[in-house]
Design a protein around this motif. Structure first.
Motif, PDB file in Angstrom:
ATOM      1  N   VAL A   1      -4.752   1.429  -1.906  1.00  0.00           N
ATOM      2  CA  VAL A   1      -5.365   2.576  -1.216  1.00  0.00           C
ATOM      3  C   VAL A   1      -4.572   2.878   0.051  1.00  0.00           C
ATOM      4  CG1 VAL A   1      -7.453   3.485  -0.141  1.00  0.00           C
ATOM      5  CG2 VAL A   1      -7.651   1.943  -2.114  1.00  0.00           C
ATOM      6  N   GLY A   2      -4.027   4.094   0.133  1.00  0.00           N
ATOM      7  CA  GLY A   2      -3.306   4.539   1.318  1.00  0.00           C
ATOM      8  C   GLY A   2      -4.201   5.402   2.192  1.00  0.00           C
ATOM      9  N   GLU A   3      -3.565   6.166   3.065  1.00  0.00           N
ATOM     10  CA  GLU A   3      -4.333   6.958   4.039  1.00  0.00           C
ATOM     11  C   GLU A   3      -4.618   8.369   3.518  1.00  0.00           C
ATOM     12  OE1 GLU A   3      -3.419   6.714   8.348  1.00  0.00           O
ATOM     13  OE2 GLU A   3      -2.722   8.766   8.079  1.00  0.00           O
ATOM     14  N   GLY A   4      -3.549   9.112   3.291  1.00  0.00           N
ATOM     15  CA  GLY A   4      -3.689  10.494   2.838  1.00  0.00           C
ATOM     16  C   GLY A   4      -2.321  11.011   2.472  1.00  0.00           C
ATOM     17  N   PRO A   5      -2.272  12.091   1.691  1.00  0.00           N
ATOM     18  CA  PRO A   5      -0.972  12.612   1.251  1.00  0.00           C
ATOM     19  C   PRO A   5      -0.102  13.084   2.411  1.00  0.00           C
ATOM     20  CG  PRO A   5      -2.825  13.737   0.152  1.00  0.00           C
ATOM     21  CD  PRO A   5      -3.406  12.870   1.207  1.00  0.00           C
ATOM     22  N   GLY A   6       1.207  12.927   2.250  1.00  0.00           N
ATOM     23  CA  GLY A   6       2.183  13.528   3.158  1.00  0.00           C
ATOM     24  C   GLY A   6       2.733  14.787   2.494  1.00  0.00           C
TER      25      GLY A   6
ATOM     26  N   ASP B   1       5.495  15.411   0.719  1.00  0.00           N
ATOM     27  CA  ASP B   1       5.975  15.288  -0.670  1.00  0.00           C
ATOM     28  C   ASP B   1       4.816  15.179  -1.649  1.00  0.00           C
ATOM     29  OD1 ASP B   1       8.869  15.165  -0.190  1.00  0.00           O
ATOM     30  OD2 ASP B   1       8.392  13.305   0.855  1.00  0.00           O
ATOM     31  N   GLU B   2       3.810  14.415  -1.249  1.00  0.00           N
ATOM     32  CA  GLU B   2       2.652  14.212  -2.120  1.00  0.00           C
ATOM     33  C   GLU B   2       1.880  15.523  -2.277  1.00  0.00           C
ATOM     34  OE1 GLU B   2       3.454  12.186   0.496  1.00  0.00           O
ATOM     35  OE2 GLU B   2       4.155  10.470  -0.670  1.00  0.00           O
ATOM     36  N   ASP B   3       1.755  16.261  -1.166  1.00  0.00           N
ATOM     37  CA  ASP B   3       1.051  17.552  -1.168  1.00  0.00           C
ATOM     38  C   ASP B   3       1.765  18.544  -2.096  1.00  0.00           C
ATOM     39  OD1 ASP B   3      -0.779  19.599  -0.039  1.00  0.00           O
ATOM     40  OD2 ASP B   3       1.047  20.372   0.889  1.00  0.00           O
TER      41      ASP B   3
ATOM     42  N   LEU C   1       0.907  14.098  -6.330  1.00  0.00           N
ATOM     43  CA  LEU C   1       0.904  12.674  -6.697  1.00  0.00           C
ATOM     44  C   LEU C   1       0.996  11.806  -5.448  1.00  0.00           C
ATOM     45  CD1 LEU C   1       3.354  12.804  -9.724  1.00  0.00           C
ATOM     46  CD2 LEU C   1       0.914  12.201  -9.819  1.00  0.00           C
ATOM     47  N   PRO C   2       0.305  10.652  -5.447  1.00  0.00           N
ATOM     48  CA  PRO C   2       0.341   9.807  -4.251  1.00  0.00           C
ATOM     49  C   PRO C   2       1.638   8.997  -4.154  1.00  0.00           C
ATOM     50  CG  PRO C   2      -0.963   8.755  -5.957  1.00  0.00           C
ATOM     51  CD  PRO C   2      -0.545  10.093  -6.501  1.00  0.00           C
ATOM     52  N   PHE C   3       2.039   8.736  -2.942  1.00  0.00           N
ATOM     53  CA  PHE C   3       3.162   7.837  -2.665  1.00  0.00           C
ATOM     54  C   PHE C   3       4.403   8.148  -3.501  1.00  0.00           C
ATOM     55  CE2 PHE C   3      -0.234   5.362  -0.660  1.00  0.00           C
ATOM     56  CZ  PHE C   3       0.392   4.968   0.514  1.00  0.00           C
ATOM     57  N   VAL C   4       4.891   9.373  -3.336  1.00  0.00           N
ATOM     58  CA  VAL C   4       6.142   9.755  -3.998  1.00  0.00           C
ATOM     59  C   VAL C   4       7.265  10.048  -2.997  1.00  0.00           C
ATOM     60  CG1 VAL C   4       5.151  10.596  -6.173  1.00  0.00           C
ATOM     61  CG2 VAL C   4       5.303  12.143  -4.209  1.00  0.00           C
TER      62      VAL C   4
ATOM     63  N   CYS D   1      -4.104   5.404  -4.869  1.00  0.00           N
ATOM     64  CA  CYS D   1      -4.800   6.598  -4.366  1.00  0.00           C
ATOM     65  C   CYS D   1      -4.900   6.515  -2.844  1.00  0.00           C
ATOM     66  CB  CYS D   1      -6.167   6.751  -5.017  1.00  0.00           C
ATOM     67  SG  CYS D   1      -7.262   5.355  -4.767  1.00  0.00           S
ATOM     68  N   ASN D   2      -5.595   7.454  -2.266  1.00  0.00           N
ATOM     69  CA  ASN D   2      -5.711   7.537  -0.813  1.00  0.00           C
ATOM     70  C   ASN D   2      -7.164   7.709  -0.386  1.00  0.00           C
ATOM     71  OD1 ASN D   2      -2.906   7.581   0.271  1.00  0.00           O
ATOM     72  ND2 ASN D   2      -2.713   9.353  -1.090  1.00  0.00           N
ATOM     73  N   VAL D   3      -7.405   7.494   0.898  1.00  0.00           N
ATOM     74  CA  VAL D   3      -8.760   7.734   1.419  1.00  0.00           C
ATOM     75  C   VAL D   3      -9.066   9.228   1.367  1.00  0.00           C
ATOM     76  CG1 VAL D   3     -10.283   7.554   3.424  1.00  0.00           C
ATOM     77  CG2 VAL D   3      -8.675   5.708   2.923  1.00  0.00           C
TER      78      VAL D   3
ATOM     79  N   TYR E   1       0.113  -3.989   5.868  1.00  0.00           N
ATOM     80  CA  TYR E   1       0.663  -2.853   6.609  1.00  0.00           C
ATOM     81  C   TYR E   1       0.896  -1.657   5.693  1.00  0.00           C
ATOM     82  CZ  TYR E   1       1.689  -6.342  10.169  1.00  0.00           C
ATOM     83  OH  TYR E   1       1.592  -7.336  11.104  1.00  0.00           O
ATOM     84  N   HIS E   2       0.827  -0.471   6.284  1.00  0.00           N
ATOM     85  CA  HIS E   2       1.152   0.746   5.537  1.00  0.00           C
ATOM     86  C   HIS E   2       2.676   0.832   5.390  1.00  0.00           C
ATOM     87  CE1 HIS E   2       1.574   4.940   4.480  1.00  0.00           C
ATOM     88  NE2 HIS E   2       0.271   4.965   4.250  1.00  0.00           N
ATOM     89  N   PRO E   3       3.186   1.237   4.215  1.00  0.00           N
ATOM     90  CA  PRO E   3       4.645   1.320   4.039  1.00  0.00           C
ATOM     91  C   PRO E   3       5.343   2.208   5.063  1.00  0.00           C
ATOM     92  CG  PRO E   3       3.519   1.712   1.944  1.00  0.00           C
ATOM     93  CD  PRO E   3       2.451   1.538   2.980  1.00  0.00           C
TER      94      PRO E   3
HETATM   95  N1  URA Z   1       1.120   7.884   2.847  1.00  0.00           N
HETATM   96  C1  URA Z   1      -0.114   7.680   2.348  1.00  0.00           C
HETATM   97  O1  URA Z   1      -0.969   7.080   2.978  1.00  0.00           O
HETATM   98  N2  URA Z   1      -0.361   8.127   1.138  1.00  0.00           N
HETATM   99  C2  URA Z   1       0.515   8.782   0.398  1.00  0.00           C
HETATM  100  O2  URA Z   1       0.186   9.168  -0.723  1.00  0.00           O
HETATM  101  C3  URA Z   1       1.814   8.962   0.943  1.00  0.00           C
HETATM  102  C4  URA Z   1       2.086   8.516   2.166  1.00  0.00           C
END
Ligand code: URA
Length: 234
Positions: free
Chosen positions: A84-89, A91-93, A97-100, A130-132, A204-206
């Motif tokens: 689980v990440g935070e929210g789209p950036g 690229d994801e927007d 897709l998440p974390f691309v 996915c993300n929050v 940690y978040h990437p």
């Molecule tokens: N950071 C996030 O937390 N989520 C993503 O999908 C991409 C970057």
């Protein structure tokens, strides 16, 4: 729960098409007050497609205003591990897709690289990511508490539908949404917590790891992931 929170909660369920939410008023003279009866957060037999359908063309919070695509999640509904990440950036927007983006490439490398090194046959597509919040916050700011609360209901339904063996919370926003604890990530990382009986590893978040001065954090994140993968796949 404040009246404002209750109003938002009721509106959220009304938007999902669930209702009516009020009990019949108690008969005159009865002791029991007429209280709101809220449905369980995860309807029985919930599935990822049903959750996605309920999200629909979501306008429940201000984040919809700047989004191009809703980023629901990616991976297997039968995944034993969910990130689980935070929210789209950006690229994801753009891709939905998440974390691309850059952080996503690092996350993929970390998952697949650590698994390979540890002799665990695992691809990114075997886990769920996915993300929050499902819409990109403007200028990549952290999601606001009300945005996390509204969108968090969908995250909780995703997790309840998948019921993984473990969850990995990437960074402070994910840790806060799932665990509601006061400590920061530095204190929590590397330890197991629980979300509804499911073990949660905080790390940690990437994006944080991408900052060059974080070599130590990188090593720690790799340790956290190693621990998580062995717990889930051994
Ligand atoms: N950071 C996030 O937390 N989520 C993503 O999908 C991409 C970057």
């Amino acid at each position: 729960m404040s009246p404002e929170q209750l109003r938002q909660y009721l509106e959220f369920y009304r938007d999902l098409g669930i209702g009516p939410l009020y009990r019949q008023p108690a008969p005159q003279g009865a002791e029991e007050p007429a209280t709101a009866e809220l449905p369980g957060l995860a309807p029985a037999g919930d599935t990822l497609p049903a959750i996605l359908q309920d999200i629909g063309d979501c306008k429940r919070c201000r984040l919809h205003e700047g989004r191009h695509k809703i980023v629901f999640g990616d991976g297997s509904e039968r995944a034993r591990l969910v990130f689980v990440g935070e929210g789209p950036g950006a690229d994801e927007d753009a891709q939905g897709l998440p974390f691309v983006g850059r952080a996503g490439q690092l996350l993929t490398q970390m998952i697949e690289g650590t698994a390979k090194k540890e002799g665990i046959p695992l691809q990114r597509s075997d886990v769920y990511i996915c993300n929050v919040v499902k819409c990109r916050p403007p200028e990549n700011r952290a999601p606001e508490p009300d945005e996390m609360e509204i969108c968090g209901q969908f995250l909780f339904r995703q997790l309840a539908a998948i019921r993984p063996k473990a969850i990995c919370a990437l960074g402070a926003t994910a840790a806060k949404a799932l665990l509601a604890r006061k400590e920061g990530v530095t204190r929590m990382r590397g330890n197991w917590f629980k979300w509804n009986d499911i073990p949660v590893m905080v790390t940690y978040h990437p994006s944080y790891l991408l900052r060059a001065y974080n070599q130590n954090a990188k090593r720690e994140a790799w340790e956290d992931l190693k621990k998580t993968l062995h717990y889930v796949y051994d």
